[in-house]
Each structure stands twice: as structure tokens, then as C-alpha cells.
Design a protein around this motif. Structure first.
Motif, PDB file in Angstrom:
ATOM      1  N   GLY A  67       3.766   7.371   8.671  1.00 55.00           N
ATOM      2  CA  GLY A  67       4.052   7.836   9.791  1.00 55.00           C
ATOM      3  C   GLY A  67       4.620   6.933  10.740  1.00 55.00           C
ATOM      4  O   GLY A  67       4.872   5.722  10.615  1.00 55.00           O
ATOM      5  N   PRO A  68       4.435   6.929  12.287  1.00 53.64           N
ATOM      6  CA  PRO A  68       5.062   6.279  13.063  1.00 53.64           C
ATOM      7  C   PRO A  68       4.134   4.702  13.411  1.00 53.64           C
ATOM      8  O   PRO A  68       4.577   4.260  14.514  1.00 53.64           O
ATOM      9  CB  PRO A  68       5.332   7.072  14.150  1.00 53.64           C
ATOM     10  N   GLY A  69       3.137   4.621  12.938  1.00 55.32           N
ATOM     11  CA  GLY A  69       2.088   3.715  12.863  1.00 55.32           C
ATOM     12  C   GLY A  69       0.790   4.119  13.430  1.00 55.32           C
ATOM     13  O   GLY A  69       0.754   5.165  14.116  1.00 55.32           O
ATOM     14  N   PRO A  70      -0.160   3.574  12.964  1.00 58.89           N
ATOM     15  CA  PRO A  70      -0.220   2.229  12.469  1.00 58.89           C
ATOM     16  C   PRO A  70       0.213   2.384  10.927  1.00 58.89           C
ATOM     17  O   PRO A  70       0.135   3.644  10.386  1.00 58.89           O
ATOM     18  CB  PRO A  70      -1.817   1.879  12.419  1.00 58.89           C
ATOM     19  N   VAL A  71       0.462   1.460  10.260  1.00 60.25           N
ATOM     20  CA  VAL A  71       0.910   1.246   8.891  1.00 60.25           C
ATOM     21  C   VAL A  71      -0.188   0.338   8.115  1.00 60.25           C
ATOM     22  O   VAL A  71      -0.938  -0.284   8.684  1.00 60.25           O
ATOM     23  CB  VAL A  71       2.166   0.847   8.548  1.00 60.25           C
ATOM     24  N   ASN A  72      -0.037   0.439   6.716  1.00 64.53           N
ATOM     25  CA  ASN A  72      -0.986  -0.323   6.027  1.00 64.53           C
ATOM     26  C   ASN A  72      -0.812  -1.754   6.348  1.00 64.53           C
ATOM     27  O   ASN A  72       0.485  -2.416   6.377  1.00 64.53           O
ATOM     28  CB  ASN A  72      -0.635  -0.263   4.508  1.00 64.53           C
ATOM     29  N   ALA A  73      -1.914  -2.467   6.547  1.00 63.57           N
ATOM     30  CA  ALA A  73      -1.661  -4.091   6.852  1.00 63.57           C
ATOM     31  C   ALA A  73      -1.279  -4.590   5.475  1.00 63.57           C
ATOM     32  O   ALA A  73      -1.904  -4.492   4.695  1.00 63.57           O
ATOM     33  CB  ALA A  73      -3.157  -4.562   7.546  1.00 63.57           C
ATOM     34  N   HIS A  74      -0.745  -5.681   5.586  1.00 65.45           N
ATOM     35  CA  HIS A  74      -0.477  -6.394   4.618  1.00 65.45           C
ATOM     36  C   HIS A  74      -1.779  -7.371   4.071  1.00 65.45           C
ATOM     37  O   HIS A  74      -2.536  -7.892   4.857  1.00 65.45           O
ATOM     38  CB  HIS A  74       0.587  -7.802   5.124  1.00 65.45           C
TER      39      HIS A  74
END
Length: 412
Positions: A20-27
């Protein structure tokens, strides 16, 4: 009252793909960095890490600014710290508004007692530079504020030339780059932006909770000038009832800058694990190379856009000014948008976004940013969307999205 600590169990969230527009999966490197041992806030190792963060974020912001650091809190904390420290009650502030987050700037400025003027564009468009120039000339603002990429409309406002307009008018320029830093170019010095703020949870591929900020020397002078008029007296020590001119303690940028300077004047306890996260986000971005990273986001956005169009869906907004990392998609007539989002989570563990305000229920927002701006993650999202639409009875050209997306990725 006694509560059994085993009642809720250990946290074990689903392994969801956040598209979606955030949050996204963290590295994963960022998550590992957050597990490092804590340090005291004035430990030389800790203050060394703070100095490293300042150095790492200068190229990310495209600046040589001394005052490049972190605000403890989400991206909105840095927005509020910037505005509360730059704007005095009664100041005229021009808001360049083209979406939900331009409205947020207006809401915060209203609380600060600013005299607000607005130059706007319809949602799905951006504000022409000549309209901004006319508004600056007409209103004579002390501060001009805008968003770089507004995820509510998926549009990116052009900024090249705006700083020069502001400087010529004696105005300061503030930019919210929460949704674009690390994914689209931010050239704070070249564009002449006085203050830029962001967050970790979008293109930088980290968790929400720390907000990078950069402040020009010109803006720093303005902020430090808002100290109490009697020089040499710390604001925290003032007891004469007049109080500080910056009407916040936590968001007082002058005090936060003292904390990040070699003075190390105590203001708050730095959020150590979040600082580790922010440091690693910048290391990952610079290690990849900023130009390569921007290109990867362009490829991901182009692939997502081509894939949804190949399904016969309509992309929202102006193609010429689309953010590279978020794509708006019109929900087809007769399709329950929330039911599709639910099905994608339930069957594929993929989350896509809904929308705000006048676009609520009208578009989905599909993000591909940071650690998720990868070809296979875009393709998985398109396959899931195609399957859920088909299961809901909406006819799409089966199998068309993936080849179109691959071709667009390779061509971008």
C-alpha cells in the motif's frame, strides 16, 4: 486486578506483504540493527552514531546542511517541529495544496495561529509553478509550505525553481518529503529548500517512529532567533512568566539542534533503537546508490501501472506528475473495493491501500517502495489482484498483467 501474562501470547504477526502507500516491509538489515544493545544518550559511542547519522543523511537529502538529523517521532512529528519552530502567530503562510497532506499542513498551521493562504490544484493534478509564483507575489508569505509526493493523490509536486521564488520574496520554504525520500530525488540545496522532513516507513524501508530532517543555515538563523530575547539564558531556565517564543518544548527545533550539536545540551533521551534503524536505512540507500535506487522505484512504478492497465483498469491522476512509488487505481463499477482488499489479505497475505476524503471508496492505492520496490513483489501483487477480481465476478484479461509489467520494468 491480576492479569495472566500468557493470556495474549508472544507477538507473532502474519508475514504480510505491504504493498500500500506505507508503511512497507522494513529491510532485514534495518530490523537487525534495531536489535543492537542500547547505550546511554551521552556515551561517546552513542554521540558518535548521532554524528554518523547526520553525515549519512546529507547526501540522501541532497544537501551540505550542518543541521541534518532526526526528530524522535513519526514523520508528522518532524512536520510539526518544523512549522512550530518557523512560524509565529500571525505570520502569513502559503500552503501549496494538492491533496490530503496539504490539508494536514493547513490544519497544523491553523493551530499555530498562522494567517493561511492557499494555492491549490484539483486532486490528481499538481499546482503549476506560475500559479505559485502569482500567489507568493500577491500574499507576501513569511513561509511557503508544500508536500513533495502526496500519497493521497499519488501526485508529485515539481519543486525545481520554487526555492528561488521563495528566497526572492524573503520567504522560507518547507517541504514534506515523507513519501519520497530515498525513492525519488530530493535536492534540498539545488532546489533551495530551507527545511525538508521525512519518515523511514516508505521509500527508506524502515519502521515508523523516526523522522529525518534537514535545515538550511538560513532557516537555522530564523529558528535560533526565536529564542528568548535575553541572550545567555536557557529557555528551560526562564521563570519570569513570559515563556519561550517557540510554543512547544518537545518540538522546539532550537533545543533539539542544541542536543544534536557538540554542545549536547540535554533535551530528550534519544530513541536509540530508532536511531540505529535510521542509520541503517541510510546505509542501505547509499550502498545501493541513490541513482540506482531511484531507477528501481521508477521501474517498480512503471511495472505496476502497466500491469493494472493490462487488466483493463484505469489509473488515477495525471501521468506527467505521478509518484514513482504509489499508483492510484480506479475501483471498477460494481466492485466492492474493501472486499477485494480483504480477499487479498486473506488469500495472499498482501495489503493494498484504500483512499481518503473525496477518493474514499473510489480508488485503491498500490505502493512499491523501499524493500518492496522489487519486480517479483509487484508481480505477486498484480497476480493477487487479478485473482481476487476474477473471484468477485469482475472480468479481466487473464494472464495479461504480468507480461505487461515485466515489459514495463525492463523498458523503464
Amino acid at each position: 486486578m491480576t492479569l495472566d501474562p500468557t493470556l495474549f501470547g508472544e507477538i507473532d504477526p502474519p508475514q504480510r506483504l505491504l504493498m500500500g502507500p506505507g508503511p512497507v516491509n522494513a529491510h532485514p538489515r534495518v530490523l537487525r540493527a534495531m536489535a543492537a544493545d542500547l547505550l546511554g544518550q551521552f556515551d561517546p559511542e552513542m554521540t558518535g552514531f548521532m554524528n554518523q547519522v547526520m553525515a549519512l543523511y546529507r547526501p540522501v537529502f541532497g544537501t551540505e546542511n550542518q543541521w541534518t538529523m532526526l526528530i524522535d517521532g513519526t514523520a508528522r512529528a518532524a512536520i510539526e517541529a518544523s512549522l512550530v519552530s518557523l512560524v509565529e502567530p500571525g505570520d502569513t503562510v502559503l500552503v501549496v495544496n494538492f491533496g490530503r497532506f496539504g490539508l494536514l499542513l493547513t490544519e497544523i498551521l491553523t493551530r499555530l495561529g498562522a494567517r493561511i493562504e492557499t494555492v491549490s490544484a484539483p486532486w490528481g493534478e499538481v499546482v503549476p509553478m506560475d500559479a505559485i509564483a502569482d500567489a507568493i507575489e500577491h500574499h507576501g508569505p513569511k513561509v511557503v509550505t508544500t508536500v513533495h509526493g502526496d500519497t493521497s493523490t499519488t501526485m508529485a509536486q515539481p519543486l525545481d525553481g520554487l526555492g528561488a521564488l521563495c528566497k526572492a520574496a524573503g520567504a522560507y520554504l518547507y517541504v514534506d518529503a515523507c513519501a519520497t525520500l530515498g525513492g525519488m530525488e530530493i535536492a534540498a540545496d539545488r532546489w533551495g529548500v530551507d527545511v525538508v522532513t521525512a519518515g523511514l516507513q516508505k521509500c527508506l524501508g524502515g519502521p515508523s517512529g523516526s523522522a529525518p530532517i534537514t535545515i538550511s543555515d538560513r532557516a537555522a538563523e530564523r529558528i535560533f532567533a526565536r529564542r528568548h530575547v535575553e541572550q545567555g539564558i536557557r529557555r528551560a531556565d526562564i521563570a519570569d512568566g513570559t515563556g519561550p517564543r517557540i510554543p512547544s518544548n518537545y518540538f522546539d527545533l532550537a533545543m533539539i539542534m542544541d542536543y544534536w550539536s557538540e554542545k549536547r545540551l540535554n533535551h530528550h533521551t534519544e530513541a536509540t533503537s530508532m536511531l540505529y534503524a535510521a542509520r541503517e536505512c541510510a546505509r542501505v540507500a547509499l550502498g545501493e546508490g541513490l541513482e540506482q535506487r531511484f531507477a528501481r522505484h521508477r521501474k517498480a512504478g512503471a511495472a505496476m501501472t502497466a500491469g493494472v492497465r493490462a487488466m483493463g483498469l484505469t489509473v488515477y491522476g495525471d501521468d506527467a506528475h505521478r509518484m514513482t512509488n504509489v499508483t492510484g487505481v480506479h475501483i471498477p463499477d460494481g466492485v466492492d473495493g474493501e472486499a477485494i482488499r480483504t480477499a487479498m489479505r486473506a488469500h495472499f497475505e498482501i495489503e493494498i491501500g484504500t483512499a481518503f476524503g473525496p477518493l474514499q471508496g473510489r480508488i485503491w492505492r498500490l505502493g512499491a517502495m523501499g524493500y518492496n520496490a522489487m519486480k517479483h513483489k509487484v508481480l505477486l501483487t498484480l497476480v493477487a489482484l487479478e485473482a481476487c477480481l476474477t473471484a468477485a465476478g469482475h472480468k479481466v484479461p487473464l494472464g495479461a498483467a504480468v507480461p505487461a509489467a515485466i515489459a514495463a520494468w525492463e523498458a523503464a
